[in-house]
Design a protein around this motif. Sequence first.
Motif, PDB file in Angstrom:
ATOM      1  N   SER B 292      47.312  44.115  23.821  1.00  0.00           N
ATOM      2  CA  SER B 292      48.706  43.868  23.427  1.00  0.00           C
ATOM      3  C   SER B 292      48.775  42.882  22.272  1.00  0.00           C
ATOM      4  CB  SER B 292      49.506  43.317  24.606  1.00  0.00           C
ATOM      5  OG  SER B 292      49.454  44.214  25.664  1.00  0.00           O
ATOM      6  N   ALA B 293      47.924  41.839  22.336  1.00  0.00           N
ATOM      7  CA  ALA B 293      47.941  40.837  21.259  1.00  0.00           C
ATOM      8  C   ALA B 293      47.540  41.481  19.938  1.00  0.00           C
ATOM      9  CB  ALA B 293      47.000  39.692  21.610  1.00  0.00           C
ATOM     10  N   LEU B 294      46.493  42.310  19.993  1.00  0.00           N
ATOM     11  CA  LEU B 294      46.030  42.966  18.768  1.00  0.00           C
ATOM     12  C   LEU B 294      47.053  43.997  18.291  1.00  0.00           C
ATOM     13  CD1 LEU B 294      42.268  43.351  19.718  1.00  0.00           C
ATOM     14  CD2 LEU B 294      43.232  41.834  18.005  1.00  0.00           C
ATOM     15  N   ALA B 295      47.688  44.674  19.267  1.00  0.00           N
ATOM     16  CA  ALA B 295      48.712  45.666  18.906  1.00  0.00           C
ATOM     17  C   ALA B 295      49.905  44.975  18.250  1.00  0.00           C
ATOM     18  CB  ALA B 295      49.154  46.433  20.145  1.00  0.00           C
ATOM     19  N   LEU B 296      50.223  43.795  18.768  1.00  0.00           N
ATOM     20  CA  LEU B 296      51.345  43.029  18.199  1.00  0.00           C
ATOM     21  C   LEU B 296      51.034  42.640  16.755  1.00  0.00           C
ATOM     22  CD1 LEU B 296      53.970  42.133  19.587  1.00  0.00           C
ATOM     23  CD2 LEU B 296      52.989  39.857  19.761  1.00  0.00           C
ATOM     24  N   LEU B 297      49.795  42.232  16.541  1.00  0.00           N
ATOM     25  CA  LEU B 297      49.363  41.885  15.186  1.00  0.00           C
ATOM     26  C   LEU B 297      49.493  43.099  14.273  1.00  0.00           C
ATOM     27  CD1 LEU B 297      47.971  39.445  13.701  1.00  0.00           C
ATOM     28  CD2 LEU B 297      45.838  40.668  14.058  1.00  0.00           C
ATOM     29  N   SER B 298      49.112  44.259  14.805  1.00  0.00           N
ATOM     30  CA  SER B 298      49.177  45.495  14.014  1.00  0.00           C
ATOM     31  C   SER B 298      50.625  45.860  13.717  1.00  0.00           C
ATOM     32  CB  SER B 298      48.509  46.641  14.773  1.00  0.00           C
ATOM     33  OG  SER B 298      47.262  46.234  15.226  1.00  0.00           O
ATOM     34  N   ILE B 299      51.494  45.642  14.707  1.00  0.00           N
ATOM     35  CA  ILE B 299      52.914  45.944  14.488  1.00  0.00           C
ATOM     36  C   ILE B 299      53.472  45.015  13.406  1.00  0.00           C
ATOM     37  CG2 ILE B 299      55.197  45.790  15.581  1.00  0.00           C
ATOM     38  CD1 ILE B 299      53.872  46.987  18.085  1.00  0.00           C
ATOM     39  N   LEU B 300      52.955  43.785  13.398  1.00  0.00           N
ATOM     40  CA  LEU B 300      53.362  42.839  12.356  1.00  0.00           C
ATOM     41  C   LEU B 300      52.947  43.367  10.984  1.00  0.00           C
ATOM     42  CD1 LEU B 300      54.679  40.000  12.303  1.00  0.00           C
ATOM     43  CD2 LEU B 300      52.393  39.081  12.036  1.00  0.00           C
ATOM     44  N   ILE B 301      51.752  43.938  10.930  1.00  0.00           N
ATOM     45  CA  ILE B 301      51.292  44.522   9.653  1.00  0.00           C
ATOM     46  C   ILE B 301      52.231  45.665   9.259  1.00  0.00           C
ATOM     47  CG2 ILE B 301      49.394  45.698   8.487  1.00  0.00           C
ATOM     48  CD1 ILE B 301      47.462  44.272  10.394  1.00  0.00           C
ATOM     49  N   CYS B 302      52.632  46.471  10.265  1.00  0.00           N
ATOM     50  CA  CYS B 302      53.569  47.576   9.993  1.00  0.00           C
ATOM     51  C   CYS B 302      54.893  47.024   9.480  1.00  0.00           C
ATOM     52  CB  CYS B 302      53.806  48.403  11.250  1.00  0.00           C
ATOM     53  SG  CYS B 302      52.415  49.434  11.667  1.00  0.00           S
ATOM     54  N   ALA B 303      55.342  45.913  10.080  1.00  0.00           N
ATOM     55  CA  ALA B 303      56.607  45.318   9.648  1.00  0.00           C
ATOM     56  C   ALA B 303      56.489  44.826   8.209  1.00  0.00           C
ATOM     57  CB  ALA B 303      56.981  44.164  10.573  1.00  0.00           C
ATOM     58  N   LEU B 304      55.327  44.230   7.888  1.00  0.00           N
ATOM     59  CA  LEU B 304      55.111  43.782   6.507  1.00  0.00           C
ATOM     60  C   LEU B 304      55.100  44.979   5.561  1.00  0.00           C
ATOM     61  CD1 LEU B 304      52.407  40.998   6.967  1.00  0.00           C
ATOM     62  CD2 LEU B 304      54.799  40.715   6.331  1.00  0.00           C
ATOM     63  N   ALA B 305      54.508  46.081   6.044  1.00  0.00           N
ATOM     64  CA  ALA B 305      54.492  47.307   5.223  1.00  0.00           C
ATOM     65  C   ALA B 305      55.912  47.801   4.998  1.00  0.00           C
ATOM     66  CB  ALA B 305      53.653  48.381   5.906  1.00  0.00           C
ATOM     67  N   ALA B 306      56.742  47.684   6.033  1.00  0.00           N
ATOM     68  CA  ALA B 306      58.141  48.110   5.907  1.00  0.00           C
ATOM     69  C   ALA B 306      58.862  47.234   4.886  1.00  0.00           C
ATOM     70  CB  ALA B 306      58.835  48.022   7.262  1.00  0.00           C
TER      71      ALA B 306
END
Lengths: 226, 426
Positions: B292-306
Amino acid sequence: MIEARAIVKSYRDGEAEVRVLDGLDLSVAGGELVAVLGPSGSGKSTLLHLLGGLDVHYQGEISVGGTRLTGLKDRALSELRGAQLGFVFQSFHLVPSLSALENVLLPSFFSRQGTSPRDARRRAEEVLARVGLEPKQGRAPAQLSGGERQRVAIARALFGRPKVLFCDEPTGNLDARTGGEIIQLFQALNRDGLTVLVVTHEDRMSQAATRVLRLRDGKLFPEAAG
Amino acid sequence: MTPGSLARLAALSLRRDRRGAAFSAFGVGIGVGALVFFVALGLGVGRVVREDVFPADASLIDVIPPTISLGSILGGGKLDQAAVDRLAALPEVAAVYRRMQVRVPAVSRYQGDFFGAPLRMGVELLAVGVDPGLVRRDVQMGDFSDPGPDRPIPAVMASRLLEIYNKTFAPARRLPQLSSSMVVGFAFPVEFNRSYVAQTAPGPSVAAQAQVVGVSDRGLLAGITIPLETARRLNRAAGADADTYTGVALQAKDPSLVPRLIDTVKRMGLQIDDQERRLAESTGAAVALTTSALALLSILICALAAVNIAHALFASVRARSREIGIMRAVGASRADVQRLVLAEAAAVGALGGLLGTAGAFALALGVDALATSYLPPFPFKPESFFHFPWALLGGGVLLGLAAALAGALLPSRHAAGMDPARALAG
């Protein structure tokens, strides 16, 4: 074909309000080629934008082709522009990344008539042929001369078989010879039954028009044609 | 504007700035790829923990006598046949499997050929007797019943013990790797009431042979699982308790009935041995937390991409304001312009999602290949550390799409709200 009554259009310039059109009336019958003359900043382009439904912030009443533009919703106004009106601008306004053919095809993407891509392409080739540019349909605007670009813009305006062609300084960026050719093209289209309204500051357009109007102090005044 | 027209026009628009579109898609792809990779890793490791390290039957619970209770002092709380009968009579119970530990110590001293390799060793051994039904599905030789004295005792080996042997003991001692089918039939000596470390019972030691008849997830990890009646016979011979049970496995009629069954059993003064279940749960929770922690980090990357897409589209919309004016002049409505910007973003997002998901899959294959080549064997080492269910693959593409659309929302509204007359005037 075009009816405008008591048109008032103002701009805010800092604290001051500039009334660029002030109770303007206009009536254009079907099949006319009307030239509206006036110096730069007199409100010619503003008038054209209002009549073409590109600017909806005004007072008064405008009807084009029997449709009342005033109060029309964006979608209906867009449909009207796509189906009944054509626009030609001074600086051509072609999309530089698209070929001449693709520029002419641009209106087909927004058509509500469900024209197939094949039919749209056929129509685009037809109008390019009408303006004498079919052999250069694959070229980008940058590879065309000024006159050729304006012909592409005219072909694009003709794509949807408009009832009225609005032209904003169509020869303003062209040399005298090329400008003359474009004026001849408008005359030919007008002879085919197309109503043409040209706003320009060039007097040579008045030679070709069936009627000439001068825009002064926010109102239109008739002038002798030819 | 028809969907076909929208797609064609979006493709034409994207063609003009391939590099910008590729850069935006790359950003989305990195975020989606990281998310898919880490979630697949979490799912893969979680599956190993759940299915191999702690294989748990969701409808099976282990009942043991209470360690301390007033009931036991007063004669209650024992797991005798009467208690077993009461447990069997519970409406939630489908089957009852008794367990009785052999209550004297045992050793195995082996000297001889061990699957082609010489072996000499002695080990302390635990043995537990179970009702045959508990392991019957894994028994490959005989019917797993007490053979009587002087005949080999059928023994079931824990599949996890075999895994530990193969991954640690065998490589260290240069012994052969064994499969489940290879060990079936293997016989070895056992001496009951004998120990290297513990005190033995007063009587003599009893020598016997044990023969592996199967390998089971339900077998005792640190010893051998033998028929219940054999354990009872051995305890009786040693003068140990041969009447009460060390545990009872209850098979619930349905996994959903397990919590209610646990409550009932506890009310009867008995305990639930859920050590392994809790260990499995805490290990699973640790894996889930890390994932979950790593997935959250990845979602953050997605948000930055957005956010990056939003910036790029705002710049693009500003640069294309005249073009938007032209579109409005030739018949595009505000909604058409908004749809076009969203469609361009959707194409970029879907491409990024697709590339990210494919990249994560390729990276996982690479990691697995490296693990196979360079990681030493260890117990429960899986063939793949990753699990890619279709929902994850589809979700990756959808996430890319969603991130791009989220980024495009404001720019598309800005584009749609442009005054065409002003846009044309530049």
